[in-house]
Design an enzyme around this catalytic site. Structure first.
Site, PDB file in Angstrom:
ATOM      1  N   GLU A  16       0.808  -1.215   0.000  1.00 25.09           N
ATOM      2  CA  GLU A  16       0.000   0.000   0.000  1.00 25.09           C
ATOM      3  C   GLU A  16       0.844   1.270   0.000  1.00 25.09           C
ATOM      4  O   GLU A  16       0.345   2.353   0.316  1.00 25.09           O
ATOM      5  CB  GLU A  16      -0.947  -0.017   1.195  1.00 25.09           C
ATOM      6  CG  GLU A  16      -1.954  -1.145   1.132  1.00 25.09           C
ATOM      7  CD  GLU A  16      -2.979  -1.079   2.245  1.00 25.09           C
ATOM      8  OE1 GLU A  16      -3.707  -0.080   2.316  1.00 25.09           O
ATOM      9  OE2 GLU A  16      -3.042  -2.025   3.040  1.00 25.09           O
ATOM     10  N   SER A 142      -7.001  -1.834   1.782  1.00 27.01           N
ATOM     11  CA  SER A 142      -7.215  -1.267   0.447  1.00 27.01           C
ATOM     12  C   SER A 142      -7.761  -2.275  -0.555  1.00 27.01           C
ATOM     13  O   SER A 142      -7.577  -2.132  -1.760  1.00 27.01           O
ATOM     14  CB  SER A 142      -5.916  -0.651  -0.093  1.00 27.01           C
ATOM     15  OG  SER A 142      -5.539   0.456   0.686  1.00 27.01           O
ATOM     16  N   TYR A 211      -9.300   4.686  -4.929  1.00 27.12           N
ATOM     17  CA  TYR A 211      -8.216   5.648  -5.100  1.00 27.12           C
ATOM     18  C   TYR A 211      -8.131   6.313  -6.469  1.00 27.12           C
ATOM     19  O   TYR A 211      -7.378   7.261  -6.641  1.00 27.12           O
ATOM     20  CB  TYR A 211      -6.881   4.970  -4.772  1.00 27.12           C
ATOM     21  CG  TYR A 211      -6.877   4.427  -3.363  1.00 27.12           C
ATOM     22  CD1 TYR A 211      -7.017   5.278  -2.272  1.00 27.12           C
ATOM     23  CD2 TYR A 211      -6.775   3.068  -3.117  1.00 27.12           C
ATOM     24  CE1 TYR A 211      -7.044   4.791  -0.971  1.00 27.12           C
ATOM     25  CE2 TYR A 211      -6.794   2.565  -1.826  1.00 27.12           C
ATOM     26  CZ  TYR A 211      -6.928   3.431  -0.763  1.00 27.12           C
ATOM     27  OH  TYR A 211      -6.958   2.957   0.513  1.00 27.12           O
ATOM     28  N   ARG A 250     -12.560   3.951  11.073  1.00 25.12           N
ATOM     29  CA  ARG A 250     -13.697   3.872  10.149  1.00 25.12           C
ATOM     30  C   ARG A 250     -14.161   2.424  10.068  1.00 25.12           C
ATOM     31  O   ARG A 250     -13.361   1.525   9.810  1.00 25.12           O
ATOM     32  CB  ARG A 250     -13.283   4.347   8.754  1.00 25.12           C
ATOM     33  CG  ARG A 250     -14.459   4.706   7.845  1.00 25.12           C
ATOM     34  CD  ARG A 250     -14.009   4.875   6.397  1.00 25.12           C
ATOM     35  NE  ARG A 250     -13.919   3.585   5.742  1.00 25.12           N
ATOM     36  CZ  ARG A 250     -12.895   3.189   4.972  1.00 25.12           C
ATOM     37  NH1 ARG A 250     -11.864   3.976   4.781  1.00 25.12           N
ATOM     38  NH2 ARG A 250     -12.899   1.998   4.415  1.00 25.12           N
ATOM     39  N   ASP A 252     -16.643  -0.467   8.315  1.00 20.00           N
ATOM     40  CA  ASP A 252     -17.314  -0.763   7.051  1.00 20.00           C
ATOM     41  C   ASP A 252     -18.418  -1.785   7.270  1.00 20.00           C
ATOM     42  O   ASP A 252     -18.250  -2.744   8.039  1.00 20.00           O
ATOM     43  CB  ASP A 252     -16.312  -1.297   6.025  1.00 20.00           C
ATOM     44  CG  ASP A 252     -15.243  -0.279   5.667  1.00 20.00           C
ATOM     45  OD1 ASP A 252     -15.504   0.931   5.818  1.00 20.00           O
ATOM     46  OD2 ASP A 252     -14.148  -0.684   5.236  1.00 20.00           O
ATOM     47  N   GLU A 269     -15.373  -4.800   8.930  1.00 16.75           N
ATOM     48  CA  GLU A 269     -14.051  -4.592   9.519  1.00 16.75           C
ATOM     49  C   GLU A 269     -13.930  -3.151  10.002  1.00 16.75           C
ATOM     50  O   GLU A 269     -14.762  -2.305   9.696  1.00 16.75           O
ATOM     51  CB  GLU A 269     -12.943  -4.885   8.502  1.00 16.75           C
ATOM     52  CG  GLU A 269     -12.966  -3.971   7.289  1.00 16.75           C
ATOM     53  CD  GLU A 269     -11.869  -4.301   6.281  1.00 16.75           C
ATOM     54  OE1 GLU A 269     -10.985  -5.119   6.599  1.00 16.75           O
ATOM     55  OE2 GLU A 269     -11.905  -3.736   5.179  1.00 16.75           O
ATOM     56  N   ASN A 271     -11.059   0.074  10.232  1.00 18.61           N
ATOM     57  CA  ASN A 271      -9.805   0.605   9.699  1.00 18.61           C
ATOM     58  C   ASN A 271      -9.235   1.597  10.700  1.00 18.61           C
ATOM     59  O   ASN A 271      -9.833   2.637  10.962  1.00 18.61           O
ATOM     60  CB  ASN A 271     -10.061   1.325   8.366  1.00 18.61           C
ATOM     61  CG  ASN A 271     -10.694   0.424   7.334  1.00 18.61           C
ATOM     62  OD1 ASN A 271     -10.013  -0.300   6.634  1.00 18.61           O
ATOM     63  ND2 ASN A 271     -12.023   0.439   7.255  1.00 18.61           N
ATOM     64  N   GLY A 275      -7.736   5.980   4.891  1.00 21.53           N
ATOM     65  CA  GLY A 275      -7.052   6.783   3.891  1.00 21.53           C
ATOM     66  C   GLY A 275      -7.331   8.266   4.048  1.00 21.53           C
ATOM     67  O   GLY A 275      -8.405   8.679   4.472  1.00 21.53           O
TER      68      GLY A 275
END
Length: 308
Positions: A16, A142, A211, A250, A252, A269, A271, A275
């Site tokens: 990443e 990612s 991205y 964050r 999801d 999950e 994070n 990002g």
């Protein structure tokens, strides 16, 4: 009052790296605009000696993937006594291991998808569970290495057992959840807004959707019923606290509303290093809650500490 000297840790040597370079640049530029003294540090194996010489007041962790969000760099920063952003050693390591994080979430009543960990070579000849299902690396972010196996697929994905697979010997096989992609940011002890992610021309929220500009559409706030909106906020904060996250995280989710508005909400999950690129979700969610990008990053710098 003189503002702090912030070392923005970016790049690194995980898969990443490109994402981290983009996140790090955006964060460094914004922190400079907020008046901080910023040093950009492309993280290599000599990071301990580099930081020991640099002596920053704070390390802003903009790394992604292994070594950056799995507790490794956090341990280095603890050893050096440099306050840092985001989650600490234990929470980072736990959240990065998707299966272990799900066990913690399930134990406190957060709904998760059925899954199991298997050796990647056992997947070669027969389906590990009835399709549809998802195969994920245990310790990647990612959407690297994520494969969706559809209901009509007669054979398991052969890539996973091939020499081209670069994401570890164990994989997580998880029941595929139909429905909408939702995510919620937590800032400190407050759950911010819920965003719906609508991939554009992609079957799911993959690397390009995340991205590449225009790869996905973000609905902030998500157009869902108030009770589902609040449920996702509550579950996000519960996960953040149970796993021991700090700073910004964050969570999801998948939300299957095909048969009723209440539907099925499933936590996927968390994070700990979301990002921070120009197309990233947390800055958009924070902006909708009234926090500019600069204000969000300043809050993270001032929130930095050791023993997180």
């Amino acid at each position: 009052m003189k503002k702090k000297h912030v070392a923005v840790l970016l790049g690194g040597f995980s898969s990443e790296r490109p994402v981290s370079l983009s996140s790090g640049k955006a964060c460094a530029d914004a922190l400079e605009a907020e008046g901080y003294q910023v040093t950009r540090v492309d993280v290599g194996r000599d990071i301990s000696s580099v930081l020991a010489e640099l002596k920053p007041d704070v390390a802003f962790n903009a790394l992604h993937g292994p070594y950056g969000e799995d507790g490794v760099i956090q341990g280095v920063l603890e050893f050096l006594g440099i306050p840092y952003t985001h989650s600490g050693v234990l929470a980072s390591a736990l959240a990065m291991n998707k299966e272990q994080a799900k066990r913690v979430a399930k134990a406190i009543g957060i709904p998760v998808a059925e899954s199991r960990i298997i050796d990647r070579f056992t997947i070669k000849n027969e389906h590990p569970m009835k399709p549809p299902y998802v195969v994920k690396p245990v310790n990647e972010g990612s959407s690297f290495g994520v494969i969706i196996v559809k209901e009509d697929q007669s054979h398991p994905p052969q890539l996973i057992s091939s020499p081209d697979w670069n994401y570890g010997e164990e994989v997580m096989v998880e029941r595929y959840i139909h429905g909408r992609e939702l995510t919620c940011a937590v800032m400190g002890d407050v759950a911010l807004g819920v965003c719906e992610i609508i991939p554009t021309g992609h079957s799911f929220y993959d690397y390009d959707s995340k991205y590449v500009p225009g790869g996905s559409k973000h609905e902030v706030p998500a157009k869902i019923s108030l009770n589902i909106y609040q449920k996702i906020q509550t579950l996000s904060l519960k996960a953040h606290q149970a796993i021991g996250c700090r700073g910004v995280s964050r969570s999801d989710f998948r939300y299957d509303d095909r048969f009723s508005e209440n539907g099925e909400v499933v936590w996927l999950e968390i994070n700990t290093q979301p990002g921070m690129t120009p197309t990233s979700l947390v800055p958009e969610i924070a902006a909708q809650a009234g926090h500019s990008f600069g204000e969000l990053l300043s809050w993270m710098v001032e929130d930095a500490s050791c023993r997180r």
